[in-house]
Write a protein that holds these residues in place. Structure first.
Motif, PDB file in Angstrom:
ATOM      1  N   LEU A 131     -35.214  -4.560  54.038  1.00 28.05           N
ATOM      2  CA  LEU A 131     -35.152  -4.992  52.686  1.00 28.05           C
ATOM      3  C   LEU A 131     -33.400  -4.191  52.323  1.00 28.05           C
ATOM      4  CD1 LEU A 131     -35.576  -6.012  49.821  1.00 28.05           C
ATOM      5  CD2 LEU A 131     -36.811  -3.733  48.969  1.00 28.05           C
ATOM      6  N   SER A 132     -33.133  -2.748  52.547  1.00 22.48           N
ATOM      7  CA  SER A 132     -31.756  -2.196  52.449  1.00 22.48           C
ATOM      8  C   SER A 132     -30.692  -3.076  53.338  1.00 22.48           C
ATOM      9  CB  SER A 132     -32.149  -1.121  53.493  1.00 22.48           C
ATOM     10  OG  SER A 132     -30.725  -0.304  52.797  1.00 22.48           O
ATOM     11  N   LYS A 133     -30.733  -4.288  54.030  1.00 16.66           N
ATOM     12  CA  LYS A 133     -29.365  -4.991  54.887  1.00 16.66           C
ATOM     13  C   LYS A 133     -29.358  -6.302  53.122  1.00 16.66           C
ATOM     14  CE  LYS A 133     -30.326  -4.194  59.196  1.00 16.66           C
ATOM     15  NZ  LYS A 133     -30.262  -4.482  61.118  1.00 16.66           N
ATOM     16  N   THR A 134     -31.085  -6.863  52.464  1.00 13.45           N
ATOM     17  CA  THR A 134     -30.655  -7.518  51.471  1.00 13.45           C
ATOM     18  C   THR A 134     -30.087  -7.466  50.314  1.00 13.45           C
ATOM     19  OG1 THR A 134     -32.612  -8.444  52.669  1.00 13.45           O
ATOM     20  CG2 THR A 134     -32.011  -9.174  50.292  1.00 13.45           C
ATOM     21  N   ILE A 135     -30.487  -5.977  50.446  1.00 14.96           N
ATOM     22  CA  ILE A 135     -29.453  -5.393  49.173  1.00 14.96           C
ATOM     23  C   ILE A 135     -28.012  -5.739  49.188  1.00 14.96           C
ATOM     24  CG2 ILE A 135     -29.623  -2.994  48.366  1.00 14.96           C
ATOM     25  CD1 ILE A 135     -32.550  -2.841  48.022  1.00 14.96           C
ATOM     26  N   GLU A 136     -27.984  -4.794  50.457  1.00 14.77           N
ATOM     27  CA  GLU A 136     -26.111  -5.167  51.051  1.00 14.77           C
ATOM     28  C   GLU A 136     -25.755  -6.005  50.188  1.00 14.77           C
ATOM     29  OE1 GLU A 136     -24.161  -2.531  53.080  1.00 14.77           O
ATOM     30  OE2 GLU A 136     -25.307  -1.118  53.239  1.00 14.77           O
ATOM     31  N   LYS A 137     -26.062  -7.274  51.112  1.00 14.76           N
ATOM     32  CA  LYS A 137     -25.568  -8.606  49.908  1.00 14.76           C
ATOM     33  C   LYS A 137     -25.365  -8.770  48.522  1.00 14.76           C
ATOM     34  CE  LYS A 137     -26.832 -10.586  55.186  1.00 14.76           C
ATOM     35  NZ  LYS A 137     -27.716 -11.689  55.160  1.00 14.76           N
ATOM     36  N   GLU A 138     -26.890  -8.692  48.308  1.00 11.84           N
ATOM     37  CA  GLU A 138     -26.938  -8.746  46.594  1.00 11.84           C
ATOM     38  C   GLU A 138     -26.488  -8.312  46.099  1.00 11.84           C
ATOM     39  OE1 GLU A 138     -28.854 -11.004  45.868  1.00 11.84           O
ATOM     40  OE2 GLU A 138     -30.041 -11.842  47.968  1.00 11.84           O
ATOM     41  N   PHE A 139     -26.100  -6.854  45.918  1.00 11.66           N
ATOM     42  CA  PHE A 139     -26.151  -5.792  45.223  1.00 11.66           C
ATOM     43  C   PHE A 139     -24.186  -5.844  44.854  1.00 11.66           C
ATOM     44  CE2 PHE A 139     -28.686  -2.540  44.703  1.00 11.66           C
ATOM     45  CZ  PHE A 139     -29.231  -2.980  43.816  1.00 11.66           C
ATOM     46  N   GLY A 140     -23.228  -6.454  45.867  1.00 17.38           N
ATOM     47  CA  GLY A 140     -21.933  -6.847  45.986  1.00 17.38           C
ATOM     48  C   GLY A 140     -20.798  -5.435  46.151  1.00 17.38           C
ATOM     49  N   LYS A 141     -19.695  -4.817  45.907  1.00 12.47           N
ATOM     50  CA  LYS A 141     -19.154  -4.292  46.610  1.00 12.47           C
ATOM     51  C   LYS A 141     -18.638  -3.090  45.435  1.00 12.47           C
ATOM     52  CE  LYS A 141     -18.216  -7.397  50.518  1.00 12.47           C
ATOM     53  NZ  LYS A 141     -18.828  -5.938  51.628  1.00 12.47           N
ATOM     54  N   SER A 142     -18.604  -3.479  44.358  1.00 18.14           N
ATOM     55  CA  SER A 142     -18.867  -2.116  43.667  1.00 18.14           C
ATOM     56  C   SER A 142     -18.385  -1.298  43.615  1.00 18.14           C
ATOM     57  CB  SER A 142     -18.286  -3.375  42.531  1.00 18.14           C
ATOM     58  OG  SER A 142     -19.785  -2.741  41.861  1.00 18.14           O
ATOM     59  N   ASP A 143     -18.005  -0.505  42.933  1.00 14.68           N
ATOM     60  CA  ASP A 143     -18.224   1.348  43.547  1.00 14.68           C
ATOM     61  C   ASP A 143     -19.815   1.498  42.919  1.00 14.68           C
ATOM     62  OD1 ASP A 143     -15.861   1.104  43.773  1.00 14.68           O
ATOM     63  OD2 ASP A 143     -14.353   2.180  42.271  1.00 14.68           O
ATOM     64  N   ASN A 144     -19.925   0.642  41.550  1.00 15.22           N
ATOM     65  CA  ASN A 144     -21.358   0.786  41.440  1.00 15.22           C
ATOM     66  C   ASN A 144     -22.704   0.280  42.470  1.00 15.22           C
ATOM     67  OD1 ASN A 144     -20.474   1.909  39.214  1.00 15.22           O
ATOM     68  ND2 ASN A 144     -20.500   0.262  37.682  1.00 15.22           N
ATOM     69  N   ALA A 145     -22.197  -0.831  42.449  1.00 15.03           N
ATOM     70  CA  ALA A 145     -22.656  -1.394  44.105  1.00 15.03           C
ATOM     71  C   ALA A 145     -22.842  -0.206  44.978  1.00 15.03           C
ATOM     72  CB  ALA A 145     -22.445  -2.978  44.204  1.00 15.03           C
ATOM     73  N   GLU A 146     -22.280   0.274  45.718  1.00 14.20           N
ATOM     74  CA  GLU A 146     -22.030   1.104  47.035  1.00 14.20           C
ATOM     75  C   GLU A 146     -22.774   2.177  46.205  1.00 14.20           C
ATOM     76  OE1 GLU A 146     -20.755   0.457  49.413  1.00 14.20           O
ATOM     77  OE2 GLU A 146     -20.356  -1.377  49.052  1.00 14.20           O
ATOM     78  N   TYR A 147     -23.064   2.780  44.431  1.00 17.52           N
ATOM     79  CA  TYR A 147     -23.089   4.172  45.042  1.00 17.52           C
ATOM     80  C   TYR A 147     -24.754   4.006  44.717  1.00 17.52           C
ATOM     81  CZ  TYR A 147     -26.597   7.115  41.576  1.00 17.52           C
ATOM     82  OH  TYR A 147     -27.267   8.135  41.658  1.00 17.52           O
ATOM     83  N   LEU A 148     -25.037   2.397  44.518  1.00 18.92           N
ATOM     84  CA  LEU A 148     -27.242   2.184  44.386  1.00 18.92           C
ATOM     85  C   LEU A 148     -27.313   2.026  45.795  1.00 18.92           C
ATOM     86  CD1 LEU A 148     -26.888  -0.263  41.439  1.00 18.92           C
ATOM     87  CD2 LEU A 148     -27.756   1.818  41.910  1.00 18.92           C
ATOM     88  N   LYS A 149     -26.093   1.404  46.542  1.00 13.86           N
ATOM     89  CA  LYS A 149     -27.083   0.265  47.916  1.00 13.86           C
ATOM     90  C   LYS A 149     -27.119   2.305  48.742  1.00 13.86           C
ATOM     91  CE  LYS A 149     -23.394  -2.182  48.528  1.00 13.86           C
ATOM     92  NZ  LYS A 149     -22.167  -3.178  49.339  1.00 13.86           N
ATOM     93  N   GLY A 150     -26.280   3.324  48.349  1.00 13.64           N
ATOM     94  CA  GLY A 150     -26.456   4.936  49.132  1.00 13.64           C
ATOM     95  C   GLY A 150     -27.825   5.146  48.224  1.00 13.64           C
ATOM     96  N   LEU A 151     -28.317   4.675  46.986  1.00 15.70           N
ATOM     97  CA  LEU A 151     -29.490   6.224  46.299  1.00 15.70           C
ATOM     98  C   LEU A 151     -30.175   5.332  47.251  1.00 15.70           C
ATOM     99  CD1 LEU A 151     -30.191   7.942  44.150  1.00 15.70           C
ATOM    100  CD2 LEU A 151     -29.961   5.830  43.150  1.00 15.70           C
ATOM    101  N   PHE A 152     -30.460   3.916  47.925  1.00 17.53           N
ATOM    102  CA  PHE A 152     -31.845   3.002  47.897  1.00 17.53           C
ATOM    103  C   PHE A 152     -31.712   3.408  49.207  1.00 17.53           C
ATOM    104  CE2 PHE A 152     -34.153  -0.210  49.946  1.00 17.53           C
ATOM    105  CZ  PHE A 152     -34.893  -0.378  49.578  1.00 17.53           C
ATOM    106  N   LYS A 153     -30.943   3.683  50.444  1.00 16.54           N
ATOM    107  CA  LYS A 153     -31.383   4.266  52.007  1.00 16.54           C
ATOM    108  C   LYS A 153     -31.380   5.826  51.676  1.00 16.54           C
ATOM    109  CE  LYS A 153     -26.918   1.654  53.366  1.00 16.54           C
ATOM    110  NZ  LYS A 153     -25.864   1.200  54.634  1.00 16.54           N
ATOM    111  N   VAL A 154     -30.607   6.229  51.131  1.00 17.58           N
ATOM    112  CA  VAL A 154     -30.847   7.870  50.991  1.00 17.58           C
ATOM    113  C   VAL A 154     -32.338   8.401  50.775  1.00 17.58           C
ATOM    114  CG1 VAL A 154     -31.213  10.254  50.584  1.00 17.58           C
ATOM    115  CG2 VAL A 154     -29.005   9.131  50.648  1.00 17.58           C
ATOM    116  N   ALA A 155     -32.788   7.548  49.790  1.00 18.74           N
ATOM    117  CA  ALA A 155     -34.452   7.271  49.636  1.00 18.74           C
ATOM    118  C   ALA A 155     -35.548   6.410  49.889  1.00 18.74           C
ATOM    119  CB  ALA A 155     -34.328   7.167  47.701  1.00 18.74           C
ATOM    120  N   TYR A 156     -34.771   6.222  50.392  1.00 16.02           N
ATOM    121  CA  TYR A 156     -36.232   5.284  51.109  1.00 16.02           C
ATOM    122  C   TYR A 156     -36.172   4.999  52.958  1.00 16.02           C
ATOM    123  CZ  TYR A 156     -37.317   3.490  46.935  1.00 16.02           C
ATOM    124  OH  TYR A 156     -38.165   3.356  45.284  1.00 16.02           O
ATOM    125  N   LEU A 157     -34.372   5.496  53.028  1.00 15.17           N
ATOM    126  CA  LEU A 157     -34.923   5.028  54.926  1.00 15.17           C
ATOM    127  C   LEU A 157     -34.858   6.654  55.003  1.00 15.17           C
ATOM    128  CD1 LEU A 157     -32.100   2.404  55.895  1.00 15.17           C
ATOM    129  CD2 LEU A 157     -34.556   2.374  55.003  1.00 15.17           C
TER     130      LEU A 157
END
Length: 537
Positions: free
Chosen positions: A176-202
């Motif tokens: 799911l984390s890999k799916t989120i990488e594609k869905e969230f885009g590449k903005s600064d805000n998106a990068e923060y969210l992707k990192g937050l998901f990874k730390v929380a759940y991985l």
């Protein structure tokens, strides 16, 4: 910009909740005190006398242990330390362990709770108030929490599970984390969210620890204390009430009595209590306990106990007894020095069934606060609405009502036949005057003709509206498109959107903005305009 609507006028809240907020007299027996700032004085006094102060030490021990692996803010640590003092009280909200916080209203619940604690401190400076997020880690409804929505896409965690969700391993979320990488885009805000998901759940082993980390990251600076009450020490404090439920079915008798009274008043009952309102939770299962003859059985298993065996088990392994929706609120109020519970409409509906249970168990019933509800919309959306000569509150109308209102607003033809109806009424007034001078049958004929002609005007008005709808279809569609986006599936945004969809555009200013704007004592629906800054990497 912000606008407020009465909850009742939104069309999304039940009569029970609207009546509660409006302080309808019939509902007063179902709660302790209405949620006004002045009523907290008496609530503090009552709770100080009824709460078992010995519970504070165990509560702090549990929290200290749970925060060992978290980066604890100074504000949160101070709140945990303050819980040892007899003049410290809590205000609490609870929520399921939804993936990546789940619906947007998760934020509103916690912000309401944080802001309530702040306002109480301002009004009662001699006491301390700690905002608590109670994690519903013992729930077992995985299908309710294993997804979140992002831009109308359902991002789902596929996993075979059983038992309490808090115990679930986070293994398998890499996909799911890999799916989120594609869905969230590449903005600064998106990068923060992707990192937050990874730390929380991985980087956390269980769903409970991942959720606690996530809530702490988002709200730690505001002093939020996150509690997982799935703990033997806390269950020990509750053991007397567990035994009451097993032996005397106190919760069933008291709650059913209240539910029947609410039903007699014409309200829908939110939950129906069982004779035993506990689950047996052990080795990956969480199943209901029922009593048959003189034995206590665990549903869908071969486990059973005599009365003495199960009472001894409560003393030895209290953590194996998990409260259901009826008993969980009582558990919360026993172990916490709590003053208020902040919840949504559905939650408050079942809390209103519980007051007599608290009286029977000699536990103070908390003040019930309806959480803030919010519709967030961008400044771009606001400009579109102004261009379309539409107000944000219009979007709360049904699709048909909105289209009709927009058509009447934009039509060059007057679709309202009210003036024609008044002319008709004047004509028939003269006929009625004439009819008074002759026999009754003629009077009846006049009345029948009036009704027929009024119905004819109504029919013509509807035909004209329908024709103008077709003519103005393209203009109307622009408004309806905004409504479909902000009210997906004709539901409130807060029940469908995930915070990430807003955060991608609004960024780190989102939570401070909510803290600034949400007032827990403003019992109205808030429509809040946000100025979007979409930063690119």
């Amino acid at each position: 910009m912000a606008d407020c609507l009465p909850f009742r006028s939104t069309g999304f809240f039940t009569d029970l909740i609207s009546d509660y907020i409006e302080e309808k007299k019939d509902l007063k027996p179902f709660y302790n005190r209405f949620p006004s700032i002045d009523n907290f004085e008496a609530q503090i006094e009552e709770k100080s006398k009824s709460y078992n102060q010995d519970n504070r030490k165990g509560l702090i021990e549990v929290l200290t242990n749970q925060y060992k692996l978290l980066s604890t803010s100074q504000e949160t640590q101070q709140h945990i330390d303050l819980l040892l003092e007899h003049t410290t009280y809590t205000v609490t909200t609870g929520h399921q362990l939804n993936l990546f916080t789940g619906p947007l209203y998760f934020l509103y619940k916690i912000v309401s709770t944080i802001n309530l604690a702040k306002q109480l401190k301002e009004n009662y400076p001699d006491a301390n108030f700690v905002p608590i997020y109670w994690m519903a880690s013992e729930d077992h409804d995985f299908d309710e929490i294993n997804f979140f929505n992002f831009k109308q896409n359902k991002l789902e965690w596929e996993k075979d599970t059983e038992g309490a969700v808090g115990h679930l391993s986070t293994s398998g979320l890499e996909k799911l984390s890999k799916t989120i990488e594609k869905e969230f885009g590449k903005s600064d805000n998106a990068e923060y969210l992707k990192g937050l998901f990874k730390v929380a759940y991985l980087e956390h082993e269980t769903l409970a620890s991942a959720t606690q980390f996530l809530a702490n990251e988002l709200f730690g600076e505001y002093g939020l204390v996150v509690l997982d009450a799935d703990d033997a020490r806390l269950k020990t404090m509750f053991s007397k009430h567990i035994k009451n439920d097993l032996q005397y079915h106190t919760a069933f008798r008291q709650t059913k009595k209240q539910a029947d009274k609410l039903s007699d008043l014409g309200y829908n009952v939110q939950v129906n209590p069982r004779e035993i309102n506990l689950f047996y939770m052990y080795e990956g299962i969480r199943e209901r306990i029922v009593k048959q003859d003189d034995r206590y059985l665990v549903i869908d298993s071969e486990v059973s106990f005599s009365e003495q065996e199960i009472l001894d088990l409560v003393d030895e392994y209290p953590e194996r007894f998990s409260p259901n929706v009826v008993m969980r609120p009582l558990y919360q109020e026993v172990i916490l020095p709590n003053l208020a519970y902040i919840g949504g409409g559905g939650e408050l509906a079942y809390w209103l069934e519980l007051k007599s249970l608290y009286e029977a168990e000699s536990v103070t019933f908390p003040i019930l606060m309806l959480r803030n509800s919010v519709l967030l919309y961008s400044d771009k959306t606001a400009k579109k609405l102004r261009k379309l000569d539409t107000e944000i509150k219009d979007l709360f109308l049904s699709t048909d009502a909105l289209e009709a209102k927009q058509t009447k607003r934009n039509s060059s033809i007057d679709i309202d036949f009210e003036s024609q109806k008044k002319v008709l009424e004047k004509q028939f007034a003269d006929l009625y005057e004439l009819a008074e001078k002759t026999e009754q049958s003629f009077y009846g004929a006049v009345a029948a003709q009036e009704k027929k002609q009024k119905n004819g005007l109504d029919h013509l008005e509807k035909r004209l509206l329908k024709a103008q709808k077709r003519k103005l279809k393209d203009e109307n569609e622009r408004v309806l498109e905004l409504q479909r986006y902000l009210f997906p599936n004709q539901s409130l945004q807060e029940r469908t959107f995930n915070f990430s969809e807003i955060y991608v555009d609004y960024g780190e200013k989102l939570i401070p903005k909510l803290i600034e704007e949400l007032d827990p004592f403003q019992f109205e629906f808030l429509c809040l305009e946000l100025t979007i800054y979409n930063t690119k990497s």
